[in-house]
Design a protein around this motif. Structure first.
Motif, PDB file in Angstrom:
ATOM      1  N   HIS A  71     -11.996 -26.009  -6.604  1.00  0.00           N
ATOM      2  CA  HIS A  71     -13.155 -25.234  -6.143  1.00  0.00           C
ATOM      3  C   HIS A  71     -14.480 -25.911  -6.494  1.00  0.00           C
ATOM      4  CE1 HIS A  71     -10.863 -21.117  -5.904  1.00  0.00           C
ATOM      5  NE2 HIS A  71     -10.396 -22.012  -5.074  1.00  0.00           N
ATOM      6  N   LEU A 104      -9.370 -23.608  -1.337  1.00  0.00           N
ATOM      7  CA  LEU A 104      -8.465 -24.578  -1.968  1.00  0.00           C
ATOM      8  C   LEU A 104      -7.823 -23.967  -3.214  1.00  0.00           C
ATOM      9  CD1 LEU A 104     -10.882 -27.647  -1.807  1.00  0.00           C
ATOM     10  CD2 LEU A 104      -8.778 -27.337  -0.455  1.00  0.00           C
ATOM     11  N   PRO A 105      -6.781 -24.626  -3.749  1.00  0.00           N
ATOM     12  CA  PRO A 105      -6.295 -24.203  -5.073  1.00  0.00           C
ATOM     13  C   PRO A 105      -7.446 -24.235  -6.090  1.00  0.00           C
ATOM     14  CG  PRO A 105      -4.803 -25.803  -4.075  1.00  0.00           C
ATOM     15  CD  PRO A 105      -6.012 -25.754  -3.194  1.00  0.00           C
ATOM     16  N   ASN A 106      -7.324 -23.404  -7.111  1.00  0.00           N
ATOM     17  CA  ASN A 106      -8.462 -23.140  -8.008  1.00  0.00           C
ATOM     18  C   ASN A 106      -9.076 -24.385  -8.642  1.00  0.00           C
ATOM     19  OD1 ASN A 106      -7.745 -20.546  -7.406  1.00  0.00           O
ATOM     20  ND2 ASN A 106      -6.690 -20.151  -9.347  1.00  0.00           N
ATOM     21  N   ARG A 127       0.028 -20.872  -7.705  1.00  0.00           N
ATOM     22  CA  ARG A 127      -0.341 -19.940  -8.776  1.00  0.00           C
ATOM     23  C   ARG A 127       0.471 -20.143 -10.058  1.00  0.00           C
ATOM     24  NH1 ARG A 127      -1.493 -18.273  -4.064  1.00  0.00           N
ATOM     25  NH2 ARG A 127      -3.155 -16.801  -3.611  1.00  0.00           N
ATOM     26  N   TYR A 157     -13.257  -8.016   4.410  1.00  0.00           N
ATOM     27  CA  TYR A 157     -13.779  -9.383   4.243  1.00  0.00           C
ATOM     28  C   TYR A 157     -15.125  -9.619   4.937  1.00  0.00           C
ATOM     29  CZ  TYR A 157      -9.367 -10.503   2.058  1.00  0.00           C
ATOM     30  OH  TYR A 157      -8.307 -10.524   1.190  1.00  0.00           O
ATOM     31  N   LYS A 182      -1.833 -31.253  11.025  1.00  0.00           N
ATOM     32  CA  LYS A 182      -1.866 -29.859  10.573  1.00  0.00           C
ATOM     33  C   LYS A 182      -3.177 -29.196  11.016  1.00  0.00           C
ATOM     34  CE  LYS A 182      -1.061 -27.664   6.056  1.00  0.00           C
ATOM     35  NZ  LYS A 182      -0.994 -27.972   4.616  1.00  0.00           N
ATOM     36  N   TYR A 231     -11.311 -33.432   4.558  1.00  0.00           N
ATOM     37  CA  TYR A 231     -12.392 -32.503   4.178  1.00  0.00           C
ATOM     38  C   TYR A 231     -13.754 -33.210   4.309  1.00  0.00           C
ATOM     39  CZ  TYR A 231      -8.454 -30.020   1.896  1.00  0.00           C
ATOM     40  OH  TYR A 231      -7.269 -29.383   1.612  1.00  0.00           O
ATOM     41  N   SER A 275      -8.275 -30.251   7.284  1.00  0.00           N
ATOM     42  CA  SER A 275      -7.067 -30.297   6.464  1.00  0.00           C
ATOM     43  C   SER A 275      -6.908 -31.730   5.970  1.00  0.00           C
ATOM     44  CB  SER A 275      -5.861 -29.890   7.317  1.00  0.00           C
ATOM     45  OG  SER A 275      -4.670 -30.124   6.602  1.00  0.00           O
ATOM     46  N   ARG A 276      -6.109 -31.880   4.905  1.00  0.00           N
ATOM     47  CA  ARG A 276      -5.821 -33.254   4.443  1.00  0.00           C
ATOM     48  C   ARG A 276      -4.965 -33.974   5.469  1.00  0.00           C
ATOM     49  NH1 ARG A 276      -2.722 -31.328  -0.678  1.00  0.00           N
ATOM     50  NH2 ARG A 276      -2.090 -29.906   0.970  1.00  0.00           N
ATOM     51  N   THR A 327      -6.294 -25.277   5.298  1.00  0.00           N
ATOM     52  CA  THR A 327      -5.569 -24.363   6.206  1.00  0.00           C
ATOM     53  C   THR A 327      -4.861 -23.280   5.377  1.00  0.00           C
ATOM     54  OG1 THR A 327      -3.638 -25.822   6.110  1.00  0.00           O
ATOM     55  CG2 THR A 327      -5.167 -26.160   7.948  1.00  0.00           C
ATOM     56  N   ALA A 328      -5.487 -22.852   4.301  1.00  0.00           N
ATOM     57  CA  ALA A 328      -4.865 -21.896   3.364  1.00  0.00           C
ATOM     58  C   ALA A 328      -4.463 -20.590   4.044  1.00  0.00           C
ATOM     59  CB  ALA A 328      -5.842 -21.579   2.234  1.00  0.00           C
ATOM     60  N   ASN A 329      -3.503 -19.976   3.452  1.00  0.00           N
ATOM     61  CA  ASN A 329      -3.014 -18.680   3.905  1.00  0.00           C
ATOM     62  C   ASN A 329      -4.130 -17.628   3.992  1.00  0.00           C
ATOM     63  OD1 ASN A 329      -0.828 -17.069   4.612  1.00  0.00           O
ATOM     64  ND2 ASN A 329      -0.697 -16.244   2.541  1.00  0.00           N
ATOM     65  N   ILE A 330      -5.014 -17.632   3.007  1.00  0.00           N
ATOM     66  CA  ILE A 330      -6.052 -16.605   2.953  1.00  0.00           C
ATOM     67  C   ILE A 330      -7.043 -16.689   4.134  1.00  0.00           C
ATOM     68  CG2 ILE A 330      -7.454 -18.006   1.366  1.00  0.00           C
ATOM     69  CD1 ILE A 330      -7.303 -14.158   1.546  1.00  0.00           C
ATOM     70  N   GLU A 370     -13.854 -19.391  -2.815  1.00  0.00           N
ATOM     71  CA  GLU A 370     -12.894 -18.362  -3.228  1.00  0.00           C
ATOM     72  C   GLU A 370     -12.913 -18.104  -4.745  1.00  0.00           C
ATOM     73  OE1 GLU A 370     -11.091 -15.956  -2.658  1.00  0.00           O
ATOM     74  OE2 GLU A 370     -11.233 -15.971  -0.487  1.00  0.00           O
ATOM     75  N   LYS A 371     -12.384 -16.943  -5.098  1.00  0.00           N
ATOM     76  CA  LYS A 371     -12.179 -16.594  -6.503  1.00  0.00           C
ATOM     77  C   LYS A 371     -10.880 -17.220  -6.982  1.00  0.00           C
ATOM     78  CE  LYS A 371      -8.938 -14.426  -6.689  1.00  0.00           C
ATOM     79  NZ  LYS A 371      -7.519 -14.798  -6.294  1.00  0.00           N
TER      80      LYS A 371
END
Ligand SMILES: NC(=O)c1ccc[n+]([C@@H]2O[C@H](COP(=O)([O-])OP(=O)(O)OC[C@H]3O[C@@H](n4cnc5c(N)ncnc54)[C@H](OP(=O)(O)O)[C@@H]3O)[C@@H](O)[C@H]2O)c1
Length: 328
Positions: free
Chosen positions: A78, A73-75, A164, A281, A40, A57, A35-36, A11-14, A95-96
């Protein structure tokens, strides 16, 4: 199959940028979110009017209800979740930064080949007409021989706890935003540099909050890139050739009405170059549809993506060792 059923993995912000793009596309529909946390997921699905919510997931990937997944997800997660998705027969837009090492990228590519699934990096600005136009100008020699590419991306992180800033999550300004000017330089120069030199300024958590990189290419070409979590929001890029300079004030994100692309010829006045508008996008979604449904090669190739990660790793090695690093 004529419509791609998309699922959001997290459910990331991006996601809020991807959701309108999927809905705007001709051949995609958003059918699920995972989501985990089941509550949520359900709340998110309700808010964004997504038909199905999954409380893990795995549940979404094994449900058979999606054709493609967007991994936000956080990097550090990925590679793992891209591989798991492809193993379940699901195409992946990740994602990058795509991964945190070339080894991870290679494992992702192997999973894509073994499972015959499309795999691509979600680097939206590479698909935008403005970036494509710059590439086309360079290819056609409109800027002469390229001498320099310069790019910068900064924004301020206020929060103490932030993905980050976590070293184990692949935090750091180069991984997060320096990767934009890095990929831009590589696109314009047509490949990875021969050697790099990096400098980093670490914050309290141990990640680079500011990064500066020099990328040296054959034929006396150089790229200079910078990124920072300490400075106010700012993006810019320019390509400088023997016949002129192409300058971008919004090269990577928020391509709004303030965006301008300026050409300064060797002789003559600077002038604005018109660029067709396109939702930032949307291009990466349409590209996935073409790859899955029409068997087209992805516009942003895995070879190019692999080189982003290879160059970023080399820059970090250089910054840590305070030595120049050659890419073999
Ligand atoms: N292309 C772009 O324009 C752009 C812009 C921003 C970010 N990004 C990229 O998108 C990715 C996500 O960034 P973001 O800022 O949107 O992230 P975010 O809002 O912090 O969301 C990350 C999501 O990952 C899930 N997650 C799983 N394990 C986690 C963990 N250990 N810690 C925290 N979250 C965890 C969470 O979803 P659940 O709780 O629902 O499982 C969380 O909502 C990053 O790779 C980033 O580089 C790209």
């Amino acid at each position: 199959m004529s419509i791609i059923r998309w699922g959001l993995l997290s459910t990331a912000n991006i996601n809020k940028r991807l959701i309108p793009a999927i809905r705007m596309s001709q051949r995609g529909e958003l059918v699920a979110v995972a989501s985990r946390d089941e509550k949520k997921a359900k709340a998110y699905a309700r808010d964004w009017e997504i038909p199905t919510a999954f409380g893990s997931y795995e549940a979404m990937l094994t449900s058979g209800s999606i054709d493609a997944v967007y991994i936000s997800l956080p990097n550090h997660l990925h590679a793992e979740w891209s591989i798991r998705a492809m193993t379940e027969g699901v195409h992946v837009l990740c994602e990058k930064p795509f991964a945190l090492s070339v080894d991870e990228v290679d494992r992702m590519i192997t999973a894509s080949e073994l499972n015959k699934r499309v795999l691509a990096e979600a680097f939206m600005y590479r698909h935008h007409p403005q970036t494509r136009l710059a590439g086309d100008w360079v290819q056609r020699g409109k800027l002469g021989d390229i001498c320099f590419v310069r790019g910068m991306f900064n924004f301020t992180i206020q929060k103490q706890h932030h993905i980050r800033l976590v070293p184990e999550y692949g935090g750091g300004s180069l991984w997060d935003i320096g990767i934009y000017p890095l990929s831009f330089a590589q696109f314009i120069m047509g490949g990875p540099p021969t050697w790099v030199s990096g400098s980093q300024w670490l914050g309290e958590t141990g990640v680079d909050e500011t990064f500066a990189g020099l990328l040296h290419y054959a034929d006396d070409r150089v790229a200079m890139i910078g990124s920072s979590f300490r400075a106010p929001f700012f993006t810019s890029a320019e390509i400088i050739g023997t016949e002129g300079r192409l300058a971008f004030n919004r090269p990577f994100v928020i391509l709004d009405e303030t965006r301008k692309l300026i050409f300064q010829p060797r002789d003559g006045e600077p002038r604005e170059i018109p660029v067709p508008e396109k939702e930032l996008y949307l291009g990466q979604i349409e590209d996935m549809h073409a790859a899955i449904l029409d068997d087209e090669p992805n516009y942003l190739s895995l070879d190019e993506t692999r080189n982003h990660i290879r160059t970023a790793e080399a820059l970090y090695r250089s910054a840590q060792s305070e030595q120049v690093v050659h890419l073999d």
